[in-house]
Design a protein around this motif. Structure first.
Motif, PDB file in Angstrom:
ATOM      1  N   LEU A 184      90.047  11.121  18.608  1.00 25.46           N
ATOM      2  CA  LEU A 184      89.427  10.793  20.131  1.00 25.46           C
ATOM      3  C   LEU A 184      88.986  12.147  20.680  1.00 25.46           C
ATOM      4  O   LEU A 184      89.121  13.057  20.423  1.00 25.46           O
ATOM      5  CB  LEU A 184      90.933  10.427  21.048  1.00 25.46           C
ATOM      6  CG  LEU A 184      91.720   9.198  20.621  1.00 25.46           C
ATOM      7  CD1 LEU A 184      92.734   8.951  21.514  1.00 25.46           C
ATOM      8  CD2 LEU A 184      90.863   7.973  20.638  1.00 25.46           C
ATOM      9  N   PHE A 185      87.813  11.503  21.399  1.00 22.19           N
ATOM     10  CA  PHE A 185      87.100  12.649  22.201  1.00 22.19           C
ATOM     11  C   PHE A 185      86.954  12.400  23.742  1.00 22.19           C
ATOM     12  O   PHE A 185      86.866  11.168  23.844  1.00 22.19           O
ATOM     13  CB  PHE A 185      85.571  12.782  21.452  1.00 22.19           C
ATOM     14  CG  PHE A 185      85.638  13.342  20.059  1.00 22.19           C
ATOM     15  CD1 PHE A 185      85.736  14.778  19.722  1.00 22.19           C
ATOM     16  CD2 PHE A 185      85.800  12.338  18.955  1.00 22.19           C
ATOM     17  CE1 PHE A 185      85.749  15.098  18.427  1.00 22.19           C
ATOM     18  CE2 PHE A 185      86.082  12.830  17.557  1.00 22.19           C
ATOM     19  CZ  PHE A 185      85.977  14.325  17.450  1.00 22.19           C
ATOM     20  N   ASP A 186      86.589  12.971  24.422  1.00 25.97           N
ATOM     21  CA  ASP A 186      86.416  12.873  25.978  1.00 25.97           C
ATOM     22  C   ASP A 186      85.228  12.001  26.212  1.00 25.97           C
ATOM     23  O   ASP A 186      85.223  11.306  27.103  1.00 25.97           O
ATOM     24  CB  ASP A 186      86.070  14.187  26.721  1.00 25.97           C
ATOM     25  CG  ASP A 186      87.496  14.924  26.778  1.00 25.97           C
ATOM     26  OD1 ASP A 186      88.483  14.278  26.591  1.00 25.97           O
ATOM     27  OD2 ASP A 186      87.677  16.169  26.901  1.00 25.97           O
ATOM     28  N   ASP A 187      84.027  11.947  25.472  1.00 29.55           N
ATOM     29  CA  ASP A 187      82.872  11.165  25.556  1.00 29.55           C
ATOM     30  C   ASP A 187      82.169  11.095  24.048  1.00 29.55           C
ATOM     31  O   ASP A 187      82.564  11.682  23.226  1.00 29.55           O
ATOM     32  CB  ASP A 187      82.025  11.821  26.672  1.00 29.55           C
ATOM     33  CG  ASP A 187      81.600  13.073  26.526  1.00 29.55           C
ATOM     34  OD1 ASP A 187      81.181  13.533  25.534  1.00 29.55           O
ATOM     35  OD2 ASP A 187      81.522  13.776  27.379  1.00 29.55           O
ATOM     36  N   HIS A 188      81.154  10.336  24.239  1.00 24.85           N
ATOM     37  CA  HIS A 188      80.532  10.158  22.831  1.00 24.85           C
ATOM     38  C   HIS A 188      79.641  11.307  22.503  1.00 24.85           C
ATOM     39  O   HIS A 188      79.411  11.618  21.260  1.00 24.85           O
ATOM     40  CB  HIS A 188      79.500   8.694  23.211  1.00 24.85           C
ATOM     41  CG  HIS A 188      80.308   7.490  23.441  1.00 24.85           C
ATOM     42  ND1 HIS A 188      81.252   7.159  22.521  1.00 24.85           N
ATOM     43  CD2 HIS A 188      80.109   6.773  24.500  1.00 24.85           C
ATOM     44  CE1 HIS A 188      81.872   5.890  23.074  1.00 24.85           C
ATOM     45  NE2 HIS A 188      81.327   5.928  24.247  1.00 24.85           N
ATOM     46  N   THR A 189      79.056  12.066  23.486  1.00 28.24           N
ATOM     47  CA  THR A 189      78.409  13.260  23.014  1.00 28.24           C
ATOM     48  C   THR A 189      79.303  13.982  22.361  1.00 28.24           C
ATOM     49  O   THR A 189      78.828  14.646  21.062  1.00 28.24           O
ATOM     50  CB  THR A 189      77.661  14.107  24.241  1.00 28.24           C
ATOM     51  OG1 THR A 189      78.865  14.111  25.194  1.00 28.24           O
ATOM     52  CG2 THR A 189      76.824  12.884  24.686  1.00 28.24           C
ATOM     53  N   LYS A 190      80.320  14.493  22.705  1.00 34.74           N
ATOM     54  CA  LYS A 190      81.470  15.137  22.050  1.00 34.74           C
ATOM     55  C   LYS A 190      81.897  14.459  20.641  1.00 34.74           C
ATOM     56  O   LYS A 190      82.007  15.570  19.548  1.00 34.74           O
ATOM     57  CB  LYS A 190      82.680  15.680  22.778  1.00 34.74           C
ATOM     58  CG  LYS A 190      82.091  16.390  24.173  1.00 34.74           C
ATOM     59  CD  LYS A 190      83.491  16.750  24.963  1.00 34.74           C
ATOM     60  CE  LYS A 190      83.221  17.393  26.085  1.00 34.74           C
ATOM     61  NZ  LYS A 190      84.472  17.629  27.036  1.00 34.74           N
ATOM     62  N   GLY A 191      81.897  13.240  20.599  1.00 34.55           N
ATOM     63  CA  GLY A 191      82.048  12.854  19.406  1.00 34.55           C
ATOM     64  C   GLY A 191      81.099  12.767  18.218  1.00 34.55           C
ATOM     65  O   GLY A 191      81.211  13.054  16.851  1.00 34.55           O
ATOM     66  N   PHE A 192      79.838  12.846  18.856  1.00 33.02           N
ATOM     67  CA  PHE A 192      78.844  12.942  18.014  1.00 33.02           C
ATOM     68  C   PHE A 192      78.476  14.267  17.478  1.00 33.02           C
ATOM     69  O   PHE A 192      78.011  14.382  16.258  1.00 33.02           O
ATOM     70  CB  PHE A 192      77.389  12.481  18.643  1.00 33.02           C
ATOM     71  CG  PHE A 192      76.114  12.265  17.686  1.00 33.02           C
ATOM     72  CD1 PHE A 192      76.252  12.006  16.458  1.00 33.02           C
ATOM     73  CD2 PHE A 192      74.832  12.352  18.483  1.00 33.02           C
ATOM     74  CE1 PHE A 192      75.079  12.079  15.667  1.00 33.02           C
ATOM     75  CE2 PHE A 192      73.815  12.352  17.683  1.00 33.02           C
ATOM     76  CZ  PHE A 192      73.759  12.078  16.338  1.00 33.02           C
ATOM     77  N   LEU A 193      78.913  15.421  18.162  1.00 30.60           N
ATOM     78  CA  LEU A 193      79.009  16.658  18.014  1.00 30.60           C
ATOM     79  C   LEU A 193      79.763  16.916  16.782  1.00 30.60           C
ATOM     80  O   LEU A 193      79.509  17.636  15.700  1.00 30.60           O
ATOM     81  CB  LEU A 193      79.101  17.534  19.127  1.00 30.60           C
ATOM     82  CG  LEU A 193      79.313  19.153  18.803  1.00 30.60           C
ATOM     83  CD1 LEU A 193      77.827  19.573  18.248  1.00 30.60           C
ATOM     84  CD2 LEU A 193      79.729  19.710  19.967  1.00 30.60           C
ATOM     85  N   ALA A 194      80.931  16.452  16.645  1.00 31.94           N
ATOM     86  CA  ALA A 194      82.082  16.534  15.784  1.00 31.94           C
ATOM     87  C   ALA A 194      81.253  15.741  14.583  1.00 31.94           C
ATOM     88  O   ALA A 194      81.818  16.573  13.183  1.00 31.94           O
ATOM     89  CB  ALA A 194      83.341  15.815  16.066  1.00 31.94           C
ATOM     90  N   LEU A 195      80.712  14.796  14.740  1.00 32.53           N
ATOM     91  CA  LEU A 195      80.192  14.191  13.324  1.00 32.53           C
ATOM     92  C   LEU A 195      79.049  14.969  12.768  1.00 32.53           C
ATOM     93  O   LEU A 195      79.008  15.003  11.430  1.00 32.53           O
ATOM     94  CB  LEU A 195      79.514  12.712  13.866  1.00 32.53           C
ATOM     95  CG  LEU A 195      78.804  11.949  12.527  1.00 32.53           C
ATOM     96  CD1 LEU A 195      79.866  11.466  11.721  1.00 32.53           C
ATOM     97  CD2 LEU A 195      78.322  10.865  13.337  1.00 32.53           C
ATOM     98  N   LYS A 196      78.322  15.560  13.517  1.00 37.28           N
ATOM     99  CA  LYS A 196      77.157  16.556  13.215  1.00 37.28           C
ATOM    100  C   LYS A 196      77.866  17.675  12.372  1.00 37.28           C
ATOM    101  O   LYS A 196      77.318  18.360  11.295  1.00 37.28           O
ATOM    102  CB  LYS A 196      76.246  17.212  14.344  1.00 37.28           C
ATOM    103  CG  LYS A 196      75.492  16.064  14.928  1.00 37.28           C
ATOM    104  CD  LYS A 196      74.744  16.741  16.060  1.00 37.28           C
ATOM    105  CE  LYS A 196      73.781  15.558  17.013  1.00 37.28           C
ATOM    106  NZ  LYS A 196      73.256  16.170  18.063  1.00 37.28           N
TER     107      LYS A 196
END
Length: 296
Positions: A184-196
């Motif tokens: 879980l991430f606070d928002d999608h941008t942080k989730g995308f950063l983790a994917l990167k």
């Protein structure tokens, strides 16, 4: 001493009654009446939900839902024949519903899926957009569909309960076996950063939001949106529970926006061929909008 004690009790009682009166005023009036009384509307918008609400490369906060929010403020000015100040407040999947429920925010205009569970605590406007959930992965990833998530780490926005529920249902039904790990991430941008950064193998959310993340990435071609549409996600604006006057005003505003063609113009600005995230308006979606547009 008794006299002083009595005065203190009276002051305390008066303060308590005043507080209760203020609370009653705050929660007893319609949001529509509150807006007329205060001369302002507070609208919650997303900061990382491209193209509905986000910051562009110049740091400007805008998007489809923000343009619709500004138009709502203009309609309120016509309704009350006086200036109405439009105040934009940032929200995320975790805060968007509580901030409306406690009336800190008058309405959230973002990218929220209408669900029966959410409808128990807040209300929604008529649906204005329809999408479904898919996966964002690095180009060339072996993950092509949901069964490929077996044993992998999948990012999801915290508070995106409809997305989380859909993914867990896929696990429970054996579509993803062995189960994936939901991160879980606070928002999608942080989730995308983790994917990167390689901390997750895929990011899971609505296809429209994934298209926005991909489009705004430094190298969009390095990413792919894959998988079947796992869930059905109709978007609506979040409205406080049991306030029919406010809900009716918002719905009438949206219907007139659709009928006048202005909805289509705002849509084309953000999701047309030259928009931030091209998402063609299908004939089915056009029919869906017509069905929402009740007669006068």
């Amino acid at each position: 001493m008794k006299g002083k004690k009595g005065v203190s009790l009276l002051i305390g009682a008066a303060f308590l009654l005043g507080s209760l009166s203020m609370a009653a005023t705050s929660y007893g009036e319609s949001v529509l009446d509150k807006i007329e009384r205060t001369g302002k509307i507070t609208i919650g918008h997303r900061e990382g939900a491209i193209p509905f609400g986000f910051y562009d490369k110049k740091g400007n906060w805008g998007g489809f839902s923000m343009d619709v929010g500004k138009r709502l403020a203009e309609e309120l000015e016509k309704e009350f024949n006086k200036p109405i100040k439009y105040i934009a407040k940032p929200v995320n999947p975790k805060t968007r519903i509580p901030l409306v429920a406690n009336r800190t925010i008058d309405i959230v205009m973002g990218s929220t899926t209408i669900t029966l569970a959410r409808d128990k605590v807040i209300d929604f406007s008529i649906p204005f957009f329809v999408t479904g959930t898919r996966l964002l992965v690095p180009k060339g990833s072996p993950i092509k569909d949901f069964p490929d998530l077996a044993g992998k780490r999948v990012g999801v926005a915290r508070g995106a309960s409809a997305n989380i529920k859909g993914l867990r249902n896929a696990i429970n039904e054996g579509l993803i076996n062995p189960p994936c790990e939901i991160v879980l991430f606070d928002d999608h941008t942080k989730g995308f950063l983790a994917l990167k950064q390689g901390k997750t193998h895929a990011h899971f959310t609505d296809a429209s939001l994934l298209a926005g993340l991909k489009q705004k990435a430094p190298n969009p071609d390095n990413w792919e949106i894959v998988g079947r549409l796992l869930t059905y996600e109709p978007y609506g604006f979040i409205i406080v529970e049991n306030d029919s006057d406010w809900r009716d005003f918002v719905n009438a505003f949206m219907i007139h926006l659709i009928k006048s063609g202005e909805f289509n113009r705002i849509y084309e600005k953000w999701m047309g061929p030259e928009g931030e995230v091209p998402i063609p308006m299908s004939e089915e979606f056009k029919t869906f909008l017509k069905v929402q547009s009740f007669p006068e």
